[in-house]
Write a protein that holds these residues in place. Structure first.
Motif, PDB file in Angstrom:
ATOM      1  N   ASP A  65       0.821  -1.214   0.000  1.00 35.04           N
ATOM      2  CA  ASP A  65       0.000   0.000   0.000  1.00 35.04           C
ATOM      3  C   ASP A  65       0.854   1.261   0.000  1.00 35.04           C
ATOM      4  O   ASP A  65       0.513   2.253  -0.649  1.00 35.04           O
ATOM      5  CB  ASP A  65      -0.924  -0.001   1.222  1.00 35.04           C
ATOM      6  CG  ASP A  65      -2.020  -1.044   1.112  1.00 35.04           C
ATOM      7  OD1 ASP A  65      -2.364  -1.438  -0.017  1.00 35.04           O
ATOM      8  OD2 ASP A  65      -2.540  -1.475   2.157  1.00 35.04           O
ATOM      9  N   SER A  71      -1.898  -7.303  -2.783  1.00 35.47           N
ATOM     10  CA  SER A  71      -2.808  -7.143  -1.649  1.00 35.47           C
ATOM     11  C   SER A  71      -3.735  -8.341  -1.514  1.00 35.47           C
ATOM     12  O   SER A  71      -3.884  -8.905  -0.419  1.00 35.47           O
ATOM     13  CB  SER A  71      -3.635  -5.860  -1.800  1.00 35.47           C
ATOM     14  OG  SER A  71      -2.823  -4.716  -1.703  1.00 35.47           O
ATOM     15  N   SER A 111      -5.882   1.764  -0.279  1.00 36.89           N
ATOM     16  CA  SER A 111      -4.478   1.722   0.120  1.00 36.89           C
ATOM     17  C   SER A 111      -4.165   2.538   1.367  1.00 36.89           C
ATOM     18  O   SER A 111      -3.071   2.422   1.911  1.00 36.89           O
ATOM     19  CB  SER A 111      -3.591   2.212  -1.043  1.00 36.89           C
ATOM     20  OG  SER A 111      -3.675   1.329  -2.134  1.00 36.89           O
TER      21      SER A 111
END
Length: 340
Positions: free
Chosen positions: A83, A123, A286
């Motif tokens: 992120d 992610s 993020s």
């Protein structure tokens, strides 16, 4: 230029797909609508950049330097790095919005788009790893206690990053820069027939299949813990649940409108608006995780000012409490150590 050479003329090019029919026939909104969209998107990008860099930087500092190394901290540290990397590139989009011109050249056009999809794949892959890890701890607590290690977790994380880079690599090959209407445009130049393959691949590999795996892990966890009547049995999974639900909400619109575009949805106004909203939600994801770490812990109302301590506890206690809750559900087994 052929019809597959699609581009974005109205919104941040590097982090979203296409919203035009053809590079030769762009659909440009009115000046007022365009300027209004630019302002809103620029403000959102600046906010996400500040919160994302600061929040994820704090998590990286805590998980990487303050806490002892564990399987849990390794996984959450990697998620924060993903992120942080994405948020670090948001200023390129802000400059593009302000100047209404891509001034950073071909290489940054390719690389910024690559970073976006690297973040998306890494992610979701890391969330899959976290879910599978929790499922293994619950289903096979003795084996997990003896076999889980930081070294193994690090190897798995590295493999996840390599696979994510491969999955995000199409951006490097399809992104191009051209000069149109007195400005530089960073756009997607899909080879003939490749757009459907790339968009479908991103949806299936970067969203659908991972969520099926995650849901399966949840079912196993729920079944295993069903016999446990303790109120604490649900606590070990609340942060993992929050991360997964947040990712699902933030990325689902992105994929929905990408698929709508792929199927030639006729209402271009709705499609264009939806794509912008999808980009906003995807970008916002993020910067949310650090706040989930801080605010999902105990006694938030009483200790909300101690954000550093809350992040430490959220990351470190997630693994310890999982084993503690699991040991209650496994009759006849030894009580396990709380160390991860």
């Amino acid at each position: 230029m052929n019809s597959t050479q699609e581009m974005e003329t109205d919104y941040p090019d590097y982090y979203y797909n296409n919203n035009q029919d053809s590079i030769a026939d762009p659909v440009t909104p009115s000046l007022t609508d365009r300027d209004s969209s630019y302002i809103y998107l620029a403000i959102i990008n600046v906010i996400v950049f500040i919160l994302g860099v600061a929040g994820n930087g704090l998590v990286i500092w805590i998980a990487g330097f303050k806490l002892r190394k564990s399987v849990n901290t390794t996984l959450y540290l990697s998620l924060a790095v993903s992120d942080f990397l994405f948020c670090s590139f948001l200023p390129f989009g802000v400059v593009k919005l302000v100047k209404d011109d891509w001034i950073f050249g071909l290489h940054m056009c390719k690389f910024t788009s690559f970073v976006m999809f690297l973040n998306m794949f890494s992610s979701i892959f890391l969330l899959v790893i976290i879910s599978v890890d929790r499922c293994v701890v619950v289903m096979f607590p003795v084996w997990a206690q003896n076999k889980r290690s930081v070294k193994k977790a690090s190897v798995i994380v590295v493999l996840a990053w390599i696979i994510s880079a491969v999955c995000g690599s199409p951006s490097v090959f399809i992104r191009e820069v051209t000069f149109l209407q007195e400005k530089n445009v960073c756009y997607n130049n899909y080879p003939e027939g490749s757009q459907s393959v790339i968009v479908s691949f991103r949806f299936i590999v970067g969203f659908l299949v991972p969520f099926l795996i995650i849901i399966s892990c949840y079912l196993f966890i729920i079944l295993k813990l069903k016999i446990n009547q303790s109120a604490n049995s649900k606590k070990p999974f609340k942060i993992m649940t929050a991360l997964i639900v947040t990712f699902f909400i933030c990325w689902l619109p992105f994929h929905i409108f990408a698929l709508m575009e792929l199927n030639n949805y006729k209402n271009k106004s709705i499609l264009q608006t939806g794509q912008v909203l999808g980009a906003i939600f995807a970008t916002a994801n993020s910067c949310m995780n650090p706040f989930l770490y801080a605010f999902m812990g105990k006694d938030f109302k009483r200790k909300c000012s101690a954000i550093i301590s809350k992040i430490e506890n959220a990351i470190e206690d997630e693994g310890r409490s999982t084993i503690r809750a699991t040991s209650i559900t496994t009759s006849g087994e030894k009580r396990h150590s709380t160390a991860v």
